[in-house]
Design an enzyme around this catalytic site. Structure first.
Site, PDB file in Angstrom:
ATOM      1  N   LYS A 100     -11.222 -11.472 -17.516  1.00  0.00           N
ATOM      2  CA  LYS A 100     -11.280 -11.619 -18.960  1.00  0.00           C
ATOM      3  C   LYS A 100     -11.090 -13.144 -19.644  1.00  0.00           C
ATOM      4  O   LYS A 100     -11.852 -13.674 -20.227  1.00  0.00           O
ATOM      5  CB  LYS A 100     -10.859 -10.535 -19.749  1.00  0.00           C
ATOM      6  CG  LYS A 100     -11.274 -10.431 -21.004  1.00  0.00           C
ATOM      7  CD  LYS A 100     -12.574  -9.829 -21.392  1.00  0.00           C
ATOM      8  CE  LYS A 100     -13.203  -9.396 -22.486  1.00  0.00           C
ATOM      9  NZ  LYS A 100     -14.586  -8.426 -22.464  1.00  0.00           N
ATOM     10  N   HIS A 119       7.511  -7.643  -3.851  1.00  0.00           N
ATOM     11  CA  HIS A 119       6.283  -7.936  -4.339  1.00  0.00           C
ATOM     12  C   HIS A 119       6.264  -9.362  -5.275  1.00  0.00           C
ATOM     13  O   HIS A 119       6.741  -9.317  -6.429  1.00  0.00           O
ATOM     14  CB  HIS A 119       5.836  -6.712  -5.285  1.00  0.00           C
ATOM     15  CG  HIS A 119       5.343  -5.478  -4.662  1.00  0.00           C
ATOM     16  ND1 HIS A 119       3.939  -5.457  -4.046  1.00  0.00           N
ATOM     17  CD2 HIS A 119       6.159  -4.634  -4.165  1.00  0.00           C
ATOM     18  CE1 HIS A 119       4.154  -4.235  -3.384  1.00  0.00           C
ATOM     19  NE2 HIS A 119       5.253  -3.651  -3.354  1.00  0.00           N
ATOM     20  N   GLU A 151     -10.217   5.372 -28.961  1.00  0.00           N
ATOM     21  CA  GLU A 151     -11.059   5.920 -29.824  1.00  0.00           C
ATOM     22  C   GLU A 151     -10.786   7.310 -30.339  1.00  0.00           C
ATOM     23  O   GLU A 151     -10.164   8.065 -29.501  1.00  0.00           O
ATOM     24  CB  GLU A 151     -12.570   5.779 -29.092  1.00  0.00           C
ATOM     25  CG  GLU A 151     -13.098   4.502 -28.658  1.00  0.00           C
ATOM     26  CD  GLU A 151     -13.215   3.809 -29.821  1.00  0.00           C
ATOM     27  OE1 GLU A 151     -13.617   3.979 -30.838  1.00  0.00           O
ATOM     28  OE2 GLU A 151     -13.556   2.575 -29.457  1.00  0.00           O
ATOM     29  N   ASP A 189     -18.708 -11.073 -23.183  1.00  0.00           N
ATOM     30  CA  ASP A 189     -19.074 -10.873 -21.537  1.00  0.00           C
ATOM     31  C   ASP A 189     -20.822 -11.212 -21.555  1.00  0.00           C
ATOM     32  O   ASP A 189     -21.230 -12.058 -21.013  1.00  0.00           O
ATOM     33  CB  ASP A 189     -18.738  -9.623 -20.866  1.00  0.00           C
ATOM     34  CG  ASP A 189     -17.476  -9.500 -20.911  1.00  0.00           C
ATOM     35  OD1 ASP A 189     -16.534 -10.260 -21.172  1.00  0.00           O
ATOM     36  OD2 ASP A 189     -17.033  -8.340 -20.712  1.00  0.00           O
ATOM     37  N   SER A 190     -21.461 -10.422 -22.332  1.00  0.00           N
ATOM     38  CA  SER A 190     -22.935 -10.486 -22.200  1.00  0.00           C
ATOM     39  C   SER A 190     -23.347 -11.774 -22.993  1.00  0.00           C
ATOM     40  O   SER A 190     -24.654 -12.667 -22.720  1.00  0.00           O
ATOM     41  CB  SER A 190     -23.813  -9.547 -23.050  1.00  0.00           C
ATOM     42  OG  SER A 190     -23.566  -9.372 -24.386  1.00  0.00           O
ATOM     43  N   THR A 191     -22.688 -12.301 -24.114  1.00  0.00           N
ATOM     44  CA  THR A 191     -22.912 -13.813 -24.656  1.00  0.00           C
ATOM     45  C   THR A 191     -22.745 -14.858 -23.512  1.00  0.00           C
ATOM     46  O   THR A 191     -23.794 -15.796 -23.548  1.00  0.00           O
ATOM     47  CB  THR A 191     -22.276 -13.872 -25.828  1.00  0.00           C
ATOM     48  OG1 THR A 191     -22.514 -12.587 -26.641  1.00  0.00           O
ATOM     49  CG2 THR A 191     -22.652 -15.314 -26.490  1.00  0.00           C
ATOM     50  N   CYS A 240       5.246  -6.168   1.713  1.00  0.00           N
ATOM     51  CA  CYS A 240       5.598  -4.795   1.613  1.00  0.00           C
ATOM     52  C   CYS A 240       5.044  -3.979   2.692  1.00  0.00           C
ATOM     53  O   CYS A 240       5.162  -4.382   4.087  1.00  0.00           O
ATOM     54  CB  CYS A 240       5.353  -4.231   0.167  1.00  0.00           C
ATOM     55  SG  CYS A 240       6.223  -2.668   0.003  1.00  0.00           S
ATOM     56  N   TYR A 241       3.719  -3.374   2.467  1.00  0.00           N
ATOM     57  CA  TYR A 241       3.196  -2.616   3.677  1.00  0.00           C
ATOM     58  C   TYR A 241       2.547  -3.606   4.697  1.00  0.00           C
ATOM     59  O   TYR A 241       2.808  -3.457   5.720  1.00  0.00           O
ATOM     60  CB  TYR A 241       1.977  -1.904   3.069  1.00  0.00           C
ATOM     61  CG  TYR A 241       1.227  -1.016   4.040  1.00  0.00           C
ATOM     62  CD1 TYR A 241       1.443   0.167   4.229  1.00  0.00           C
ATOM     63  CD2 TYR A 241       0.396  -1.430   4.704  1.00  0.00           C
ATOM     64  CE1 TYR A 241       0.836   1.107   5.227  1.00  0.00           C
ATOM     65  CE2 TYR A 241      -0.606  -0.994   5.802  1.00  0.00           C
ATOM     66  CZ  TYR A 241      -0.254   0.417   5.942  1.00  0.00           C
ATOM     67  OH  TYR A 241      -0.809   1.279   7.091  1.00  0.00           O
ATOM     68  N   GLY A 273       0.819  -1.294  -0.079  1.00  0.00           N
ATOM     69  CA  GLY A 273      -0.151   0.010   0.101  1.00  0.00           C
ATOM     70  C   GLY A 273       0.860   1.336   0.091  1.00  0.00           C
ATOM     71  O   GLY A 273       2.063   1.309   0.375  1.00  0.00           O
ATOM     72  N   SER A 291     -25.229  -7.575 -26.283  1.00  0.00           N
ATOM     73  CA  SER A 291     -24.444  -6.674 -27.086  1.00  0.00           C
ATOM     74  C   SER A 291     -23.758  -7.359 -28.322  1.00  0.00           C
ATOM     75  O   SER A 291     -23.424  -6.611 -29.382  1.00  0.00           O
ATOM     76  CB  SER A 291     -23.290  -6.051 -26.420  1.00  0.00           C
ATOM     77  OG  SER A 291     -22.468  -6.593 -26.062  1.00  0.00           O
ATOM     78  N   GLY A 292     -23.670  -8.771 -28.403  1.00  0.00           N
ATOM     79  CA  GLY A 292     -22.829  -9.351 -29.400  1.00  0.00           C
ATOM     80  C   GLY A 292     -21.407  -9.675 -28.784  1.00  0.00           C
ATOM     81  O   GLY A 292     -20.757 -10.164 -29.649  1.00  0.00           O
ATOM     82  N   GLY A 293     -21.080  -8.905 -27.837  1.00  0.00           N
ATOM     83  CA  GLY A 293     -19.849  -9.270 -27.056  1.00  0.00           C
ATOM     84  C   GLY A 293     -19.524 -10.543 -26.189  1.00  0.00           C
ATOM     85  O   GLY A 293     -20.567 -11.101 -25.970  1.00  0.00           O
ATOM     86  N   GLU A 304       3.827 -10.701  -6.364  1.00  0.00           N
ATOM     87  CA  GLU A 304       2.812 -10.544  -7.333  1.00  0.00           C
ATOM     88  C   GLU A 304       3.113 -10.077  -8.808  1.00  0.00           C
ATOM     89  O   GLU A 304       2.422 -10.528  -9.846  1.00  0.00           O
ATOM     90  CB  GLU A 304       1.526 -10.135  -6.939  1.00  0.00           C
ATOM     91  CG  GLU A 304       1.495  -8.672  -6.719  1.00  0.00           C
ATOM     92  CD  GLU A 304       2.217  -8.158  -5.437  1.00  0.00           C
ATOM     93  OE1 GLU A 304       3.072  -8.830  -4.761  1.00  0.00           O
ATOM     94  OE2 GLU A 304       2.006  -7.153  -5.168  1.00  0.00           O
ATOM     95  N   LYS A 314      -1.312   5.576 -27.098  1.00  0.00           N
ATOM     96  CA  LYS A 314      -2.043   5.851 -25.947  1.00  0.00           C
ATOM     97  C   LYS A 314      -1.249   5.857 -24.663  1.00  0.00           C
ATOM     98  O   LYS A 314      -0.766   4.857 -24.519  1.00  0.00           O
ATOM     99  CB  LYS A 314      -3.280   5.168 -25.703  1.00  0.00           C
ATOM    100  CG  LYS A 314      -4.288   5.675 -24.527  1.00  0.00           C
ATOM    101  CD  LYS A 314      -5.393   4.732 -24.296  1.00  0.00           C
ATOM    102  CE  LYS A 314      -5.972   5.181 -23.031  1.00  0.00           C
ATOM    103  NZ  LYS A 314      -7.260   4.509 -22.712  1.00  0.00           N
TER     104      LYS A 314
HETATM  105  P1  XMP Z   1     -10.140   4.967 -24.774  1.00  0.00           P
HETATM  106  O1  XMP Z   1     -10.555   5.720 -26.275  1.00  0.00           O
HETATM  107  O2  XMP Z   1     -10.599   5.599 -23.589  1.00  0.00           O
HETATM  108  O3  XMP Z   1     -10.525   3.409 -25.120  1.00  0.00           O
HETATM  109  O4  XMP Z   1      -8.704   5.179 -24.975  1.00  0.00           O
HETATM  110  C1  XMP Z   1     -10.149   2.482 -24.340  1.00  0.00           C
HETATM  111  C2  XMP Z   1     -11.295   1.489 -24.336  1.00  0.00           C
HETATM  112  O5  XMP Z   1     -12.356   1.671 -24.002  1.00  0.00           O
HETATM  113  C3  XMP Z   1     -13.558   1.605 -24.960  1.00  0.00           C
HETATM  114  N1  XMP Z   1     -14.443   2.755 -24.921  1.00  0.00           N
HETATM  115  C4  XMP Z   1     -15.617   2.741 -24.498  1.00  0.00           C
HETATM  116  N2  XMP Z   1     -16.508   1.645 -24.317  1.00  0.00           N
HETATM  117  N3  XMP Z   1     -18.265   2.940 -23.915  1.00  0.00           N
HETATM  118  C5  XMP Z   1     -17.763   1.761 -23.762  1.00  0.00           C
HETATM  119  O6  XMP Z   1     -18.174   0.730 -23.647  1.00  0.00           O
HETATM  120  C6  XMP Z   1     -17.578   4.155 -24.254  1.00  0.00           C
HETATM  121  O7  XMP Z   1     -18.174   5.230 -24.079  1.00  0.00           O
HETATM  122  C7  XMP Z   1     -16.211   3.725 -24.621  1.00  0.00           C
HETATM  123  N4  XMP Z   1     -15.186   4.964 -24.734  1.00  0.00           N
HETATM  124  C8  XMP Z   1     -14.191   3.942 -25.220  1.00  0.00           C
HETATM  125  C9  XMP Z   1     -12.755   1.580 -26.321  1.00  0.00           C
HETATM  126  O8  XMP Z   1     -13.319   0.984 -27.248  1.00  0.00           O
HETATM  127  C10 XMP Z   1     -11.160   1.009 -25.666  1.00  0.00           C
HETATM  128  O9  XMP Z   1     -11.381  -0.459 -25.750  1.00  0.00           O
END
Ligand code: XMP
Length: 513
Positions: free
Chosen positions: A369, A164, A511, A223-225, A77-78, A50, A219-221, A166, A505
């Site tokens: 995940k 650490h 995005e 997790d929800s599937t 550690c802590y 910590g 959503s087609g993703g 981990e 990034k």
């Molecule tokens: P950024 O653009 O923040 O994206 O670097 C990091 C991850 O988050 C996703 N992302 C979103 N997912 N609602 C979502 O469910 C949002 O408003 C949103 N904005 C960004 C992005 O696709 C990437 O995987």
């Protein structure tokens, strides 16, 4: 189960992660957890690192009742400093902050904690250190800068280590955590996704009961599937999945999801085409945050309206809402943020719970995940879906820069489709964390045949990342980019030029909006 008490280190969740890799179930809770309110008895307790100093006023301290549990304890550690402080100080500021690798010297190579670990590299990150040995403790390991790098109680199974284990920079750290959990705590290594399916289905059935019904958005993703498939295995048609087509999904997405979920996975799914409603509300809007808000609010509105149409067989109202929350979200909301922390509750569809008086059901809330993906494959979900790139909730609306119209969405999703198709064809899809096309609100001059054109620009993005907090752009071969650009300009009306985004990034985000 091993209890991990979090003192706010950025590495705390990794302790849980590492133990899971050895099929050991571990649960992380804030360091302020009262043991009497735990409700279960852990096989062992780990105190995390910590950012605080144990001797400072207001620093967090563990409930002393952990010692009454009579189970092994490991302080990291802590956590080590906390053990020493409880015994009566021995902790102070080091001459300098130690950050980086160090060589571990194990005093007794037969020590159970260090089985297979002598003289390995360990990762240090601390400003405070032990200046003396607490009573009833002995030194079990040293390093050049830390004479009390590892200490052990002479009569009880209580240990403290300054480094650490981990983090992956500690080369044998995982092994140390396993030695502690398996050899010393006697934790069972039975945390497998096969077992998870069985116990989770039973848990869902007990929770929902024999007649109540559940709704959930898909959503087609991944997790929800996966969550929906698990619900279907548990309660069949009493689970109602709803896909809201918001008009900014990927090309043919609603149809494809329907095919996969209904025909392939037997999920009781209703697809609602609300694209006009969403696109109507998005008219004239260019600000990214407003787009997000509008889509989020409209989603709740449409979902509630559709959910109200479902009439459970028992004549009562729908009782539960399924949500695909994963463990990292849970960790984010429970991790220790400081002595004055306010616990943030995680909610994607918080409004739904309040408006519809639904109870939340989150079958994936204990999973990381990669565990969800493994679970998905065991449940018969295709490899392709299980390894799909993430897609943001606001969808293509934040990939059409500027105003979102049906025509603009069409251009963006066609270009995106070609791009992803080529990525898959080149065998690169699984090397890339996320890839997509953006439509820029600028026009550019081009030539097509003898004609001068004046049309829009597509920007392609592809990133490599593990956590999406930082990301690098993916180094495609030039020939690949050439092929994609040529296909997009030739096949998508309205596009005259294609560019590739080469910003990481930070400073850029993943995005464009
Ligand atoms: P950024 O653009 O923040 O994206 O670097 C990091 C991850 O988050 C996703 N992302 C979103 N997912 N609602 C979502 O469910 C949002 O408003 C949103 N904005 C960004 C992005 O696709 C990437 O995987």
């Amino acid at each position: 189960t091993i209890l991990v008490l979090d003192f706010g280190s950025q590495y705390s969740h990794l302790i849980t992660r590492r133990l899971r890799e050895f099929n050991i179930y571990a649960e992380m809770l804030p360091c302020t957890q009262k043991i009497s309110e735990l409700g279960w008895k852990p096989k062992g307790v780990i105190l995390s690192g910590g950012p605080y100093s144990v001797y400072e006023e207001g620093s967090p301290h563990v409930d002393r009742a952990i010692f009454d549990l009579q189970v092994p304890i490991l302080g990291i550690c802590y956590g080590l400093q906390e053990l020493a402080w409880i015994d009566g100080s021995h902790v102070g500021r080091g001459d300098k902050r130690e950050y980086g690798p160090a060589t571990l010297n194990v005093v007794d190579s037969n020590h159970r904690l260090f089985k297979g670990i002598d003289r390995s590299i360990v990762w240090m990150s601390h400003g405070d250190k032990l200046h003396g040995l607490p009573s009833d403790y002995e030194v079990i390991a040293t390093s050049e800068n830390s004479p009390y790098c590892g200490i052990g109680h002479t009569k009880k199974d209580i240990f403290g280590i300054q480094f650490h284990p981990e983090v992956t920079h500690s080369t044998q750290g995982k092994l140390l955590l396993k030695n502690f959990a398996v050899d010393i705590c006697k934790a069972q290594q039975n945390w497998t996704m096969e077992n998870f399916i069985e116990t989770e289905i039973q848990r869902i059935r007990n929770l929902v009961g024999p007649t109540a019904e559940v709704i959930g958005a898909v959503s087609g993703g991944v997790d929800s599937t996966v969550a929906s498939k698990l619900m279907t295995e548990a309660i069949g048609d009493r689970f109602h999945a709803i896909l809201v087509d918001n008009g900014v999904l990927r090309l043919n997405e609603a149809e494809n999801v329907k095919k996969t979920l209904v025909e392939g996975l037997n999920i009781n799914l209703t697809v609602v085409d609300a694209s006009d409603e969403f696109l109507d509300k998005l008219k004239g809007v260019t600000d990214p945050e407003r787009k997000r808000k509008i889509i989020g609010n409209t989603f709740i509105h449409v979902f509630e309206r559709e959910a109200a149409k479902i009439k459970p067989k028992d004549g009562k109202d729908i009782e539960f809402l399924l949500q695909g929350t994963l463990y990292p979200d849970v960790i984010e909301s429970i991790s220790f943020k400081g002595p004055s922390q306010t616990i943030k509750t995680h909610h994607n569809v918080g409004g739904l719970l309040e408006d519809m008086k639904l109870k939340l059901i989150e079958p994936l809330r204990e999973l990381f995940k990669d565990e969800v993906r493994h679970l998905g494959e065991l449940l018969g979900i295709s490899h392709e879906l299980v390894w799909r790139h993430p897609f943001p909730g606001p969808g293509i609306a934040i990939r059409v820069l500027g105003e979102v119209t049906r025509a603009q969405v069409e251009i963006a999703r066609k270009a995106d489709h070609i791009y992803i198709e080529e990525i898959k064809k080149a065998g690169l899809y699984n090397n890339i964390a996320q890839a997509f096309a953006c439509l820029l609100p600028v026009k550019s001059v081009g030539v097509m045949g003898d004609q001068r054109t004046y049309e829009q620009v597509i920007a392609l993005r592809a990133i490599e990342t593990t956590d999406f907090m930082t990301a690098d752009w993916y180094p495609f071969e030039h020939d690949f980019l050439k092929r994609v650009a040529s296909r997009i300009v030739n096949e998508v009306d309205g596009v005259a030029r294609v560019t590739y985004d080469i910003t990481s990034k930070p400073p850029a985000t993943v995005e464009w909006e």
